[in-house]
Scaffold this active site. Structure first.
Site, PDB file in Angstrom:
ATOM      1  N   GLU A   1      58.518 -64.317  48.637  1.00  0.00           N
ATOM      2  CA  GLU A   1      58.662 -65.615  49.330  1.00  0.00           C
ATOM      3  C   GLU A   1      59.770 -65.943  49.765  1.00  0.00           C
ATOM      4  O   GLU A   1      59.731 -66.235  51.266  1.00  0.00           O
ATOM      5  CB  GLU A   1      57.872 -66.757  48.514  1.00  0.00           C
ATOM      6  CG  GLU A   1      57.731 -68.279  49.435  1.00  0.00           C
ATOM      7  CD  GLU A   1      56.504 -68.132  50.342  1.00  0.00           C
ATOM      8  OE1 GLU A   1      56.439 -67.283  51.307  1.00  0.00           O
ATOM      9  OE2 GLU A   1      55.760 -69.064  50.100  1.00  0.00           O
TER      10      GLU A   1
ATOM     11  N   THR B   1      58.483 -70.155  59.109  1.00  0.00           N
ATOM     12  CA  THR B   1      59.010 -71.115  58.177  1.00  0.00           C
ATOM     13  C   THR B   1      60.391 -71.323  58.170  1.00  0.00           C
ATOM     14  O   THR B   1      60.985 -72.512  58.174  1.00  0.00           O
ATOM     15  CB  THR B   1      58.716 -70.528  56.808  1.00  0.00           C
ATOM     16  OG1 THR B   1      57.256 -70.453  56.707  1.00  0.00           O
ATOM     17  CG2 THR B   1      59.026 -71.756  55.667  1.00  0.00           C
TER      18      THR B   1
END
Ligand code: HSE
Length: 306
Positions: A128, A181
């Site tokens: 991630e 993100t």
């Protein structure tokens, strides 16, 4: 067993007032992955379908989390990974998280489950981090555990499973634009005002209480975000209009899914979730921007073997 096929679900992170700590799992959309145990040592990504992503293990989210687990365990075998991606990268419904948990969940199952879900989350955080340039677990945890999860702390990693009312549905609109993100984190202020923080933790505590007590009215009064939404909503075209239409149609709350551009609404029952879907569809049809809409019950199972 040398091969396993898994469904790795999409997830909604933040959930209004729970930036970086709260998330829930969807069942309507997710990736499929095939993990194969092979004699040759190492991690190889042999197939990617759906979206263009790097095949090089060290540059691929699924590869990086797999390597983190592989290097720790040092098993006497290798793994091949096939990725059938349905969740568009940069969509705000946990695309990187689905890849990151898929590889470690599959490898763990093929090795007789040496690790628990919290430990798998820890490995997946490495993958991630490749995508979002920082370690966070609010998509990973609901993907692995299912339902709602609260990341109480990252170091040491502690994840709490929060109950989900039976009749709770999510309607998600995904405008087909990409928001990275890392970019969406970069625009956030580094400090918050005390008054905003007070509002936020009152709402957050109330939201958790509402989930424990099936209190939909309290949930409705708690699904607000005083801190993140004012900044990030500017990145999403027609955000205000979608939110208003969803609330008018009966949503309990509407907010940004993860780092956007997807927008989620939580709804009591499938009928209201469908009315919300119709209302936001109407808003977006006139914009010329392509979009998908998903209606999903909260997926309490999480990632699973197919
Ligand atoms: N909590 C993360 C963020 C989720 O909002 O940046 C990213 O999907």
């Amino acid at each position: 067993m040398n091969e396993i096929k898994i469904f790795s679900p999409a997830t909604v992170a933040n959930v209004a007032c729970g930036y970086d700590v709260l998330g829930f799992c969807l069942d309507a959309v997710g990736d499929e992955m095939l993990i194969r145990k092979v004699d040759k040592k190492g991690i190889l990504i042999t197939k990617i379908e759906g979206f263009e992503l790097p095949f090089k293990t060290e540059l691929n989210v699924a590869g990086v989390s797999a390597l983190a687990m592989y290097e720790k365990l040092q098993p006497d075998c290798g793994f091949e990974i096939e990725i059938y991606k349905n969740i568009k990268p940069g969509s705000g419904i946990g695309s990187s998280a689905a890849s990151a948990v898929g590889s470690v969940f599959g490898m763990n199952a093929l090795l007789g489950s040496p690790y628990n879900k919290t430990e798998l989350t820890q490995f997946a955080m490495k993958g991630e981090a490749l995508a979002s340039k920082c370690e966070h677990a609010d998509n990973l945890a609901p993907a692995l555990f299912g339902g709602f999860t609260l990341v109480k702390s990252l170091s040491p990693l502690e994840i709490l499973e929060i109950p989900s009312p039976d009749n709770l549905y999510a309607t998600i609109i995904h405008p087909q634009i990409e928001i990275k993100t890392a970019d969406s984190r970069a625009i956030l202020p580094k400090e918050v005002k005390l008054q905003e923080a007070i509002v936020q933790w009152a709402n957050f505590g109330s939201l958790i209480h509402s989930l424990h007590t099936n209190n939909y009215q309290l949930m409705k009064r708690s699904l607000h975000d005083a801190i993140i939404e004012p900044h990030r909503s500017k990145l999403i075209p027609f955000y205000k209009e979608v939110k208003q239409a969803a609330l008018n149609a009966g949503a309990l709350g509407t907010n940004i899914s993860g780092s956007g551009p997807s927008i989620f609404s939580l709804c009591k029952g499938i009928e209201i979730a469908t009315m919300v879907s119709d209302a936001i569809k109407k808003v977006y049809l006139s914009t010329g921007i392509k979009f998908d809409i998903h209606i999903s019950k909260i997926n309490i199972e999480g990632i699973k073997v197919l």
